[in-house]
Design a protein around this motif. Sequence first.
Motif, PDB file in Angstrom:
ATOM      1  N   MET A  85       0.848  -1.197   0.000  1.00 38.66           N
ATOM      2  CA  MET A  85       0.000   0.000   0.000  1.00 38.66           C
ATOM      3  C   MET A  85       0.886   1.249   0.000  1.00 38.66           C
ATOM      4  N   LEU A  86       0.479   2.233  -0.749  1.00 37.44           N
ATOM      5  CA  LEU A  86       1.233   3.488  -0.773  1.00 37.44           C
ATOM      6  C   LEU A  86       0.716   4.407   0.322  1.00 37.44           C
ATOM      7  N   PRO A  87       1.467   5.269   0.914  1.00 30.87           N
ATOM      8  CA  PRO A  87       2.855   5.563   0.570  1.00 30.87           C
ATOM      9  C   PRO A  87       3.843   4.586   1.201  1.00 30.87           C
ATOM     10  N   TYR A  88       3.494   3.909   2.310  1.00 33.19           N
ATOM     11  CA  TYR A  88       4.419   2.991   2.960  1.00 33.19           C
ATOM     12  C   TYR A  88       4.118   1.568   2.521  1.00 33.19           C
ATOM     13  N   LEU A  89       5.131   0.918   1.987  1.00 34.14           N
ATOM     14  CA  LEU A  89       4.952  -0.431   1.465  1.00 34.14           C
ATOM     15  C   LEU A  89       4.979  -1.492   2.556  1.00 34.14           C
ATOM     16  N   PHE A  90       5.350  -1.082   3.784  1.00 36.63           N
ATOM     17  CA  PHE A  90       5.538  -2.037   4.866  1.00 36.63           C
ATOM     18  C   PHE A  90       4.753  -1.624   6.100  1.00 36.63           C
ATOM     19  N   THR A  91       4.549  -2.610   6.973  1.00 35.81           N
ATOM     20  CA  THR A  91       3.938  -2.316   8.263  1.00 35.81           C
ATOM     21  C   THR A  91       4.946  -1.530   9.103  1.00 35.81           C
ATOM     22  N   GLU A  92       4.503  -1.042  10.250  1.00 32.17           N
ATOM     23  CA  GLU A  92       5.408  -0.300  11.137  1.00 32.17           C
ATOM     24  C   GLU A  92       6.568  -1.183  11.604  1.00 32.17           C
ATOM     25  N   VAL A  93       6.273  -2.447  11.879  1.00 33.89           N
ATOM     26  CA  VAL A  93       7.325  -3.394  12.274  1.00 33.89           C
ATOM     27  C   VAL A  93       8.314  -3.576  11.120  1.00 33.89           C
ATOM     28  N   GLY A  94       7.790  -3.688   9.910  1.00 32.44           N
ATOM     29  CA  GLY A  94       8.651  -3.830   8.742  1.00 32.44           C
ATOM     30  C   GLY A  94       9.531  -2.612   8.520  1.00 32.44           C
ATOM     31  N   LEU A  95       8.965  -1.426   8.729  1.00 29.41           N
ATOM     32  CA  LEU A  95       9.754  -0.196   8.575  1.00 29.41           C
ATOM     33  C   LEU A  95      10.871  -0.146   9.617  1.00 29.41           C
ATOM     34  N   GLU A  96      10.587  -0.593  10.825  1.00 36.52           N
ATOM     35  CA  GLU A  96      11.625  -0.600  11.864  1.00 36.52           C
ATOM     36  C   GLU A  96      12.726  -1.603  11.506  1.00 36.52           C
ATOM     37  N   ARG A  97      12.332  -2.742  10.981  1.00 32.97           N
ATOM     38  CA  ARG A  97      13.341  -3.725  10.548  1.00 32.97           C
ATOM     39  C   ARG A  97      14.170  -3.189   9.392  1.00 32.97           C
ATOM     40  N   LEU A  98      13.553  -2.433   8.485  1.00 37.14           N
ATOM     41  CA  LEU A  98      14.300  -1.808   7.391  1.00 37.14           C
ATOM     42  C   LEU A  98      15.256  -0.742   7.924  1.00 37.14           C
ATOM     43  N   ARG A  99      14.835  -0.026   8.955  1.00 38.99           N
ATOM     44  CA  ARG A  99      15.732   0.974   9.578  1.00 38.99           C
ATOM     45  C   ARG A  99      16.969   0.287  10.163  1.00 38.99           C
ATOM     46  N   ASP A 100      16.772  -0.899  10.732  1.00 36.21           N
ATOM     47  CA  ASP A 100      17.902  -1.656  11.262  1.00 36.21           C
ATOM     48  C   ASP A 100      18.850  -2.073  10.140  1.00 36.21           C
ATOM     49  N   VAL A 101      18.298  -2.528   9.022  1.00 37.44           N
ATOM     50  CA  VAL A 101      19.123  -2.880   7.859  1.00 37.44           C
ATOM     51  C   VAL A 101      19.872  -1.637   7.380  1.00 37.44           C
ATOM     52  N   ARG A 102      19.201  -0.515   7.355  1.00 32.37           N
ATOM     53  CA  ARG A 102      19.826   0.741   6.927  1.00 32.37           C
ATOM     54  C   ARG A 102      21.001   1.098   7.835  1.00 32.37           C
ATOM     55  N   ARG A 103      20.820   0.945   9.156  1.00 28.08           N
ATOM     56  CA  ARG A 103      21.919   1.243  10.096  1.00 28.08           C
ATOM     57  C   ARG A 103      23.129   0.354   9.829  1.00 28.08           C
ATOM     58  N   ARG A 104      22.876  -0.926   9.611  1.00 31.33           N
ATOM     59  CA  ARG A 104      23.989  -1.841   9.345  1.00 31.33           C
ATOM     60  C   ARG A 104      24.660  -1.532   8.007  1.00 31.33           C
ATOM     61  N   LEU A 105      23.862  -1.134   7.022  1.00 29.09           N
ATOM     62  CA  LEU A 105      24.438  -0.751   5.735  1.00 29.09           C
ATOM     63  C   LEU A 105      25.297   0.504   5.882  1.00 29.09           C
ATOM     64  N   LEU A 106      24.842   1.459   6.655  1.00 27.31           N
ATOM     65  CA  LEU A 106      25.654   2.661   6.908  1.00 27.31           C
ATOM     66  C   LEU A 106      26.968   2.292   7.584  1.00 27.31           C
ATOM     67  N   ASP A 107      26.941   1.334   8.513  1.00 28.85           N
ATOM     68  CA  ASP A 107      28.182   0.867   9.146  1.00 28.85           C
ATOM     69  C   ASP A 107      29.125   0.261   8.114  1.00 28.85           C
ATOM     70  N   LEU A 108      28.578  -0.534   7.199  1.00 34.70           N
ATOM     71  CA  LEU A 108      29.411  -1.124   6.136  1.00 34.70           C
ATOM     72  C   LEU A 108      30.021  -0.038   5.250  1.00 34.70           C
ATOM     73  N   ILE A 109      29.223   0.954   4.895  1.00 36.84           N
ATOM     74  CA  ILE A 109      29.724   2.042   4.045  1.00 36.84           C
ATOM     75  C   ILE A 109      30.816   2.811   4.776  1.00 36.84           C
ATOM     76  N   ASN A 110      30.623   3.080   6.070  1.00 35.68           N
ATOM     77  CA  ASN A 110      31.640   3.784   6.839  1.00 35.68           C
ATOM     78  C   ASN A 110      32.919   2.968   6.959  1.00 35.68           C
ATOM     79  N   GLN A 111      32.796   1.654   7.171  1.00 40.07           N
ATOM     80  CA  GLN A 111      33.984   0.786   7.227  1.00 40.07           C
ATOM     81  C   GLN A 111      34.719   0.802   5.886  1.00 40.07           C
ATOM     82  N   GLN A 112      33.956   0.769   4.810  1.00 39.82           N
ATOM     83  CA  GLN A 112      34.558   0.789   3.479  1.00 39.82           C
ATOM     84  C   GLN A 112      35.292   2.108   3.251  1.00 39.82           C
ATOM     85  N   ASN A 113      34.706   3.216   3.671  1.00 40.57           N
ATOM     86  CA  ASN A 113      35.345   4.522   3.498  1.00 40.57           C
ATOM     87  C   ASN A 113      36.607   4.649   4.341  1.00 40.57           C
ATOM     88  N   ASN A 114      36.597   4.041   5.519  1.00 45.06           N
ATOM     89  CA  ASN A 114      37.766   4.122   6.393  1.00 45.06           C
ATOM     90  C   ASN A 114      38.943   3.290   5.873  1.00 45.06           C
TER      91      ASN A 114
END
Length: 116
Positions: A85-114
Motif C-alpha cells: 500500500m502506498l505511501p508505505y509499502l511495509f507495516t510499522e514493524v517492517g519499517l523498523e526492521r528496514l531501519r535496522d538494515v539501513r543502520r547496518r548498511l551505513l556501518d558497512l559504508i563507513n567501514q569501506q570509506n575508512n
Amino acid sequence: MTILLTIVLSFLVFALIIWALMHMRTPRFRMERRDFLKGLEDAIAGQADDNEWRVLVGYPMRHDPELEELRLECLEIEEDEYTGMLPYLFTEVGLERLRDVRRRLLDLINQQNNTL
C-alpha cells in the motif's frame, strides 16, 4: 573484376560485423552500496513504489557478499511485513526492521570509506 570486388567487400563487411558482435559486452546491472542505501531510505520514507522496491531487492549482489546478505534480509522482511500500500509499502514493524538494515548498511559504508 566487379564481381570479385563485390565478394571481397561483402566478406570484409560480414567479418567486421561478426568481429564487432564477438567483442560486445552484454549490459550488466550492478547496484552499489550507496544506491541500495538510497532505495532503502526511499522505502522507509514512503517515497518508493512497488516497482522501485522490486528493482532494489530483485537482483543478486554477487559482487558484494555483505550487500547480498542485507538484500536477502530485505526479502525476508518483505515476506513478513509487506503491504504494498502506498505511501508505505511495509507495516510499522517492517519499517523498523528496514531501519535496522539501513543502520547496518551505513556501518558497512563507513567501514569501506575508512579502509580507502
